[in-house]
Design a protein around this motif. Structure first.
Motif, short mmCIF file in Angstrom:
data_model
loop_
_atom_site.label_atom_id
_atom_site.label_comp_id
_atom_site.label_asym_id
_atom_site.label_seq_id
_atom_site.Cartn_x
_atom_site.Cartn_y
_atom_site.Cartn_z
N MET A 1 0.43 -0.83 -0.08
CA MET A 1 0.09 0.13 0.14
C MET A 1 0.88 1.02 -0.25
O MET A 1 2.28 1.41 0.62
CB MET A 1 -0.50 -0.20 1.05
CG MET A 1 -1.59 1.12 1.28
SD MET A 1 -2.96 1.28 2.10
CE MET A 1 -1.69 1.38 3.29
N LYS A 2 0.14 2.32 -1.21
CA LYS A 2 1.44 3.37 -1.01
C LYS A 2 0.88 4.74 -0.07
O LYS A 2 -0.49 4.95 0.44
CB LYS A 2 1.24 4.32 -2.34
CG LYS A 2 2.24 5.41 -2.87
CD LYS A 2 1.92 6.04 -3.85
CE LYS A 2 2.88 6.64 -4.09
NZ LYS A 2 2.75 7.61 -5.42
N HIS A 3 1.88 4.54 0.81
CA HIS A 3 1.62 5.27 2.46
C HIS A 3 1.05 7.58 1.77
O HIS A 3 2.13 7.61 0.13
CB HIS A 3 2.81 5.73 3.14
CG HIS A 3 2.80 4.61 3.96
ND1 HIS A 3 2.03 3.96 4.60
CD2 HIS A 3 4.19 3.39 3.77
CE1 HIS A 3 2.11 3.31 5.31
NE2 HIS A 3 3.69 2.71 4.55
N THR A 4 0.74 7.85 2.33
CA THR A 4 0.74 8.97 2.19
C THR A 4 1.31 10.52 2.66
O THR A 4 1.97 9.98 4.54
CB THR A 4 -1.00 9.41 2.65
OG1 THR A 4 -1.67 8.86 1.96
CG2 THR A 4 -1.15 11.01 2.34
N GLU A 127 -8.28 11.10 7.22
CA GLU A 127 -8.20 9.43 6.22
C GLU A 127 -6.83 8.86 5.93
O GLU A 127 -6.79 7.70 5.53
CB GLU A 127 -8.73 10.04 4.56
CG GLU A 127 -9.69 11.27 4.58
CD GLU A 127 -10.14 10.83 3.49
OE1 GLU A 127 -10.02 10.72 2.13
OE2 GLU A 127 -10.94 11.46 3.14
N CYS A 128 -5.79 9.25 6.72
CA CYS A 128 -4.85 8.72 7.16
C CYS A 128 -4.37 7.32 7.88
O CYS A 128 -5.87 6.70 9.17
CB CYS A 128 -3.78 10.06 7.45
SG CYS A 128 -3.48 10.58 6.41
N GLY A 131 1.28 4.40 9.49
CA GLY A 131 2.35 4.56 8.44
C GLY A 131 2.64 5.53 7.43
O GLY A 131 3.02 5.45 6.76
N ASP A 132 1.60 6.08 7.64
CA ASP A 132 1.53 7.47 6.83
C ASP A 132 2.42 8.79 7.22
O ASP A 132 3.02 8.24 8.58
CB ASP A 132 0.16 8.00 6.54
CG ASP A 132 -0.23 7.15 5.60
OD1 ASP A 132 -0.47 6.36 4.34
OD2 ASP A 132 -1.44 7.53 5.53
N TRP A 133 2.60 9.52 6.68
CA TRP A 133 3.62 11.10 7.03
C TRP A 133 3.12 12.36 7.73
O TRP A 133 1.98 12.24 6.45
CB TRP A 133 5.02 11.07 6.50
CG TRP A 133 5.86 9.54 6.89
CD1 TRP A 133 5.72 8.59 5.43
CD2 TRP A 133 6.89 9.46 7.59
NE1 TRP A 133 7.04 7.64 5.85
CE2 TRP A 133 7.47 8.07 6.88
CE3 TRP A 133 8.11 10.10 8.47
CZ2 TRP A 133 8.33 8.10 7.80
CZ3 TRP A 133 8.81 10.27 8.95
CH2 TRP A 133 8.87 8.10 8.35
N LEU A 134 3.32 12.51 8.77
CA LEU A 134 3.08 13.99 9.21
C LEU A 134 4.47 14.90 8.68
O LEU A 134 5.29 14.57 9.01
CB LEU A 134 2.58 14.71 10.26
CG LEU A 134 2.45 15.91 10.28
CD1 LEU A 134 1.45 16.63 9.40
CD2 LEU A 134 1.88 15.86 11.37
#
Length: 351
Positions: A1-4, A127-128, A131-134
């Motif tokens: 899955m592509k992280h945001t 919607e994150c 594993g997603d990033w800020l």
């Protein structure tokens, strides 16, 4: 899955003045050129991450005079639906002096960047998933709230605390919740001065970074060193560092050092260093997200940040930043991923 990658972004209109030398106190000099372009550390890094191939969502605020800046960010492939337009505030401004060697001096008018609120962050992260990033800097308001909220959502936090506040440690800023802290050399020494017992003057940059790393719960600490390349301290992936107790604080054995040399760019090729650091940060987080998306490893609920992953991301970021300094302006100087890959492969920068 592509992280945001969600970017809490400062968004500015940059006015770049070409000067024979940076103005000294009491002095007046004539500019030999003026260029107006889209900028802001957060906007620059957002464009860099998008051009690097990441899925990027930008949160921030501009005035009605900055709609064209939002369009520039969008044209790089970033989602700007969370960039609000305010009728009662002006877009941030950066006045930049650039000398013939490419060195710069900047002063800022924050404008709408200081109207950013926690609600902007919550909307952008709604919607994150884990594993997603800020990604964020210190040019907007709501930085502390954003770090805490992202951590509570399982979103990884990369923070470039620029400009570095003199009271970062004493102010209660939740640095302990940051996963990746990115500093340049001057920011490293400024932060070291805020910790009792850390003497940056007596050791190398690596020694100073190790001392700071032991005081923080960051998983990764990066120091960019210009022509000297960059160093990274990576905590061994044996546990989620945010869950360490006082009885198990980071020791030297828990931390792995990685280093990357500067990309091969000749001094005479350098034209403007304005967006070099922002390009580095954007490409770095984009490459971390890309590598993590395909990694089977994990630390708790978070994708692994191994020394190999971090070093690869540092190398890509170094080459992207090196291309940027050979061009004028901020966002206009940021390369596309294909250019960076070609430079990495050929080891020759064709201007």
């Amino acid at each position: 899955m592509k992280h945001t990658v969600v970017s809490l972004a400062s968004i500015n209109i940059d006015e770049v003045y070409r000067v024979p030398h940076v103005v000294r106190p009491g002095e007046t000099v004539s500019s030999v050129g003026l260029q107006r372009s889209a900028g802001g550390k957060g906007a620059n890094a957002s464009v860099a991450a998008a051009r690097a191939g990441a899925r990027v969502r930008v949160a921030g605020r501009i005035g009605s005079d900055g709609r064209w800046v939002r369009d520039v960010i969008a044209s790089a492939g970033a989602d700007v639906s969370q960039v609000a337009v305010l009728d009662d505030a002006a877009t941030g401004r950066a006045v930049i002096q650039v000398d013939p060697s490419g060195e710069n001096a900047i002063f800022l008018f924050p404008g709408a960047n200081h109207r950013v609120a926690l609600s902007d962050v919550k909307a952008a992260l709604a919607e994150c998933s884990a594993g997603d990033w800020l990604m964020l800097t210190n040019e907007t308001t709501a930085v502390a709230e954003a770090i805490s909220h992202a951590h509570s959502c399982g979103v990884q936090v990369l923070w470039n605390p620029a400009p570095m506040p003199a009271d970062l440690v004493s102010s209660g800023m939740p640095v302990e919740l940051v996963d990746v802290l990115v500093l340049n050399e001057s920011e490293l020494h400024a932060l070291a001065c805020q910790f009792g017992g850390v003497d940056a003057a007596k050791g190398s940059n690596v020694d100073t970074a190790r001392q700071i790393m032991r005081r923080l719960d960051a998983r990764v600490l990066i120091v960019t060193l210009g022509r000297a390349g960059s160093i990274g301290l990576v905590r061994r992936a044996t546990a989620n560092p945010h869950e360490l107790t006082e009885a198990h604080t980071a020791s030297s054995a828990d931390i792995v050092l990685v280093s990357v040399e500067c990309a091969p760019v000749a001094a005479e090729q350098v034209r403007d260093t304005t967006a070099a650091g922002d390009t580095w940060v954007g490409y770095f987080v984009a490459e971390l997200a890309r590598l993590q998306s395909s990694s089977p490893e994990s630390v708790g609920a978070l994708a692994a940040l191994t020394p190999a992953v971090v070093k690869q991301a540092m190398r890509v970021a170094s080459y992207a930043s090196a291309i940027a300094v050979t061009r004028e302006g901020a966002i206009p100087s940021i390369p596309e991923r294909a250019e960076v890959d070609g430079f990495l492969q050929s080891q020759t920068l064709r201007l």
